[in-house]
Structures are given as structure tokens and as C-alpha cells.
Design a protein around this motif. Sequence first.
Motif, PDB file in Angstrom:
ATOM      1  N   THR A 130      -0.835  -2.780   6.858  1.00  0.00           N
ATOM      2  CA  THR A 130       0.614  -2.537   6.788  1.00  0.00           C
ATOM      3  C   THR A 130       1.190  -2.303   8.181  1.00  0.00           C
ATOM      4  OG1 THR A 130       0.326  -1.526   4.615  1.00  0.00           O
ATOM      5  CG2 THR A 130       2.364  -0.995   5.797  1.00  0.00           C
TER       6      THR A 130
ATOM      7  N   HIS B 285      -1.326   2.968  -7.330  1.00  0.00           N
ATOM      8  CA  HIS B 285      -2.603   3.617  -7.004  1.00  0.00           C
ATOM      9  C   HIS B 285      -3.671   2.565  -6.665  1.00  0.00           C
ATOM     10  CE1 HIS B 285      -5.453   6.864  -6.964  1.00  0.00           C
ATOM     11  NE2 HIS B 285      -6.237   6.202  -7.778  1.00  0.00           N
TER      12      HIS B 285
ATOM     13  N   SER C 202      -3.788   0.933  -3.266  1.00  0.00           N
ATOM     14  CA  SER C 202      -4.267   1.700  -2.105  1.00  0.00           C
ATOM     15  C   SER C 202      -5.715   1.355  -1.750  1.00  0.00           C
ATOM     16  CB  SER C 202      -4.173   3.206  -2.382  1.00  0.00           C
ATOM     17  OG  SER C 202      -5.188   3.606  -3.284  1.00  0.00           O
ATOM     18  N   TYR C 203      -6.419   0.634  -2.649  1.00  0.00           N
ATOM     19  CA  TYR C 203      -7.817   0.318  -2.346  1.00  0.00           C
ATOM     20  C   TYR C 203      -7.863  -0.605  -1.131  1.00  0.00           C
ATOM     21  CZ  TYR C 203      -8.607   1.919  -7.201  1.00  0.00           C
ATOM     22  OH  TYR C 203      -8.632   2.633  -8.374  1.00  0.00           O
ATOM     23  N   GLU C 204      -8.835  -0.365  -0.268  1.00  0.00           N
ATOM     24  CA  GLU C 204      -8.967  -1.223   0.920  1.00  0.00           C
ATOM     25  C   GLU C 204      -9.525  -2.568   0.507  1.00  0.00           C
ATOM     26  OE1 GLU C 204     -11.143   0.349   4.203  1.00  0.00           O
ATOM     27  OE2 GLU C 204      -9.766   2.024   4.487  1.00  0.00           O
TER      28      GLU C 204
ATOM     29  N   ARG D  33      -7.991   2.550   8.960  1.00  0.00           N
ATOM     30  CA  ARG D  33      -8.824   2.156   7.831  1.00  0.00           C
ATOM     31  C   ARG D  33     -10.217   2.751   8.019  1.00  0.00           C
ATOM     32  NH1 ARG D  33      -7.036  -2.432   4.704  1.00  0.00           N
ATOM     33  NH2 ARG D  33      -9.176  -3.179   4.448  1.00  0.00           N
TER      34      ARG D  33
ATOM     35  N   ALA E 269       0.855  -1.192   0.000  1.00  0.00           N
ATOM     36  CA  ALA E 269       0.000   0.000   0.000  1.00  0.00           C
ATOM     37  C   ALA E 269       0.891   1.243   0.000  1.00  0.00           C
ATOM     38  CB  ALA E 269      -0.912   0.007   1.230  1.00  0.00           C
ATOM     39  N   PRO E 270       0.410   2.321  -0.662  1.00  0.00           N
ATOM     40  CA  PRO E 270       1.200   3.551  -0.707  1.00  0.00           C
ATOM     41  C   PRO E 270       0.921   4.477   0.475  1.00  0.00           C
ATOM     42  CG  PRO E 270      -0.690   3.738  -2.180  1.00  0.00           C
ATOM     43  CD  PRO E 270      -0.787   2.385  -1.527  1.00  0.00           C
ATOM     44  N   PHE E 271       1.953   5.219   0.879  1.00  0.00           N
ATOM     45  CA  PHE E 271       1.849   6.181   1.977  1.00  0.00           C
ATOM     46  C   PHE E 271       2.643   7.423   1.582  1.00  0.00           C
ATOM     47  CE2 PHE E 271       1.123   1.983   3.557  1.00  0.00           C
ATOM     48  CZ  PHE E 271      -0.010   2.148   4.350  1.00  0.00           C
ATOM     49  N   SER E 272       1.947   8.561   1.506  1.00  0.00           N
ATOM     50  CA  SER E 272       2.660   9.760   1.045  1.00  0.00           C
ATOM     51  C   SER E 272       2.965  10.733   2.183  1.00  0.00           C
ATOM     52  CB  SER E 272       1.888  10.464  -0.068  1.00  0.00           C
ATOM     53  OG  SER E 272       0.667  10.940   0.399  1.00  0.00           O
ATOM     54  N   PHE E 273       2.491  10.446   3.389  1.00  0.00           N
ATOM     55  CA  PHE E 273       3.078  11.122   4.543  1.00  0.00           C
ATOM     56  C   PHE E 273       4.336  10.307   4.845  1.00  0.00           C
ATOM     57  CE2 PHE E 273      -1.144  13.017   6.317  1.00  0.00           C
ATOM     58  CZ  PHE E 273      -0.982  14.138   5.518  1.00  0.00           C
TER      59      PHE E 273
ATOM     60  N   SER F 162       3.626   7.717   8.143  1.00  0.00           N
ATOM     61  CA  SER F 162       2.568   8.174   9.050  1.00  0.00           C
ATOM     62  C   SER F 162       1.256   7.483   8.691  1.00  0.00           C
ATOM     63  CB  SER F 162       2.444   9.693   8.901  1.00  0.00           C
ATOM     64  OG  SER F 162       1.282  10.157   9.510  1.00  0.00           O
ATOM     65  N   PHE F 163       0.675   6.826   9.674  1.00  0.00           N
ATOM     66  CA  PHE F 163      -0.516   6.002   9.431  1.00  0.00           C
ATOM     67  C   PHE F 163      -1.737   6.563  10.148  1.00  0.00           C
ATOM     68  CE2 PHE F 163       3.138   3.258   9.075  1.00  0.00           C
ATOM     69  CZ  PHE F 163       2.849   2.450   7.986  1.00  0.00           C
TER      70      PHE F 163
ATOM     71  N   ARG G  62      -3.468   8.241  14.873  1.00  0.00           N
ATOM     72  CA  ARG G  62      -2.269   8.559  14.074  1.00  0.00           C
ATOM     73  C   ARG G  62      -1.042   7.927  14.707  1.00  0.00           C
ATOM     74  NH1 ARG G  62      -1.554  10.016   8.980  1.00  0.00           N
ATOM     75  NH2 ARG G  62      -3.485  11.190   9.229  1.00  0.00           N
TER      76      ARG G  62
ATOM     77  N   TYR H 197      -1.323  13.071  -9.354  1.00  0.00           N
ATOM     78  CA  TYR H 197       0.108  12.825  -9.173  1.00  0.00           C
ATOM     79  C   TYR H 197       0.898  13.733 -10.107  1.00  0.00           C
ATOM     80  CZ  TYR H 197      -1.540   8.583  -6.862  1.00  0.00           C
ATOM     81  OH  TYR H 197      -2.155   7.706  -6.005  1.00  0.00           O
TER      82      TYR H 197
END
Length: 201
Positions: A71, A95, A98-100, A63, A41-45, A59-60, A147, A187
Motif C-alpha cells: 500500500t 479482515h 490484511s493477510y500478506e 511487512r 489492506a486495513p490500517f487502524s493507526f 501509519s505504516f 515507521r 473488533y
Amino acid sequence: MDLQLARLPVLERYKLLVGLVIPRPIGWVSTWNENGVANCAPFSFFNAISEEPPLCILSFNLRSDGAMKHTLKNIHRTGEYVVNLADEVTANAMHISSYEIPETESEFAKTGLTPVPATMVKHPRIGEAAASLECKVERCIEFGPERELVIGEILLIHAREGIIDPVSKRISEEHYHPIGRLFASRYCTTRERFDLPGELP
Ligand SMILES: Cc1cc2nc3c(=O)[nH]c(=O)nc-3n(C[C@H](O)[C@H](O)[C@H](O)COP(=O)(O)O)c2cc1C
């Protein structure tokens, strides 16, 4: 315009922050779950924050059903993970990953990605990724119930052939085309670059 964040609803804060702090690098994290299902899964924080010691941060939040992200669960269980770096050719798979989806299903299978054994950690790296950072947890920091930050020590960098010059260790602009996250499903590429005059110390 001045906006005090304490006075704003959380969603507005989020929209402001992810719209202003751009582009963000994307840490595309791959792990095995406890039943051997490969997760990514992608994380952009996300960012690299130090070279000595070599550290990166993720940073998580939770869901949509309020549960911990799969993750993060896998990171807590093992103290290890792989952060892959997404580029133009892997953007679509990143991308979609990233879907749950339920924990019993694999984002690798859904997107046609290949889980490849990592060298120093027990999780898989993404075979198609431009580069992968094998990490062990340095520390986790919780901020309230929703968080959690994970700071990881980067143990090993794996890169696709042609991306890192073996002698100079320079990264090839010709062969590495990372993408950045803007907001929502938007993006950017990193194709337009420029130099400023003057030597840096
Ligand atoms: C480009 C992108 C960046 C994202 N960044 C984050 C992030 O920084 N933190 C987070 O908690 N979720 C982030 N998400 C959402 C997670 O990828 C999503 O919740 C995913 O389903 C988590 O999967 P998991 O439960 O298998 O870990 C991002 C999604 C996208 C598309």
C-alpha cells in the motif's frame, strides 16, 4: 502501575497501545500497483485529523519480511490513494484483506470485492465499502527505518446510498454501521450509543 515505554520491548509497547487506545477506526486503503493489480489492506493507526484543511493520517510499519507495505509503495509512486471505511457487512473481507499476499495477487480477487474507478484519484475505491475518502498525499513523515506516517488531503467523499442525507449532510445512524478495531482479530460494533445532557457550544 506506571510503565515507561523506553524501558519496554517494542512488542509490549504495541500490545499496551493497541489494547488501551480503543476502539480505533479502520482505514481500509485501496490502490493499484504498477502492474494494474488492485490492492487493499486495513490500517487502524488511522484517523481523520482536521476538516480545514480536510486531512487524515495513516501509519505504516514493515511487512514481515522487512519490505515496505505494498500500500505504501503504491502511495509513494502515485501520491494518491483511497481510504475506505469498513462496516459490519464488509468486516470479514476487510479482515481477510490484511493477510500478506504476493504483489502479483489481488486482495480484491481473494475476497470477492469490486474495484470501482474513483472520481478524483487514479486508484480504485472498494465498491462494497460504506464510504470512501479519495486522498492525495499532503506529506509523509518517516520515523526511523520501520515507521512512516502519511498525512493525506481528503478530496472527495463517496458514500453508499442512504448513508449521507443529501440536504443536511448528516450521517444516518440507521444505515451506517462502522466497526472499530480492538486488538489482534477482535473488533467492535458501534451499536450502543448514548447522549450526555447539556448543549455543546
Ligand atoms: C484491522 C487491522 C488493522 C491494521 N492496522 C495496521 C496499521 O495501522 N499499520 C500497519 O502498518 N499495518 C496494519 N495492519 C496490517 C496490514 O493490514 C497488513 O500488513 C497488510 O498485509 C498490508 O498489506 P499490503 O502490503 O498489501 O499493503 C492492520 C491489520 C488489520 C487486520
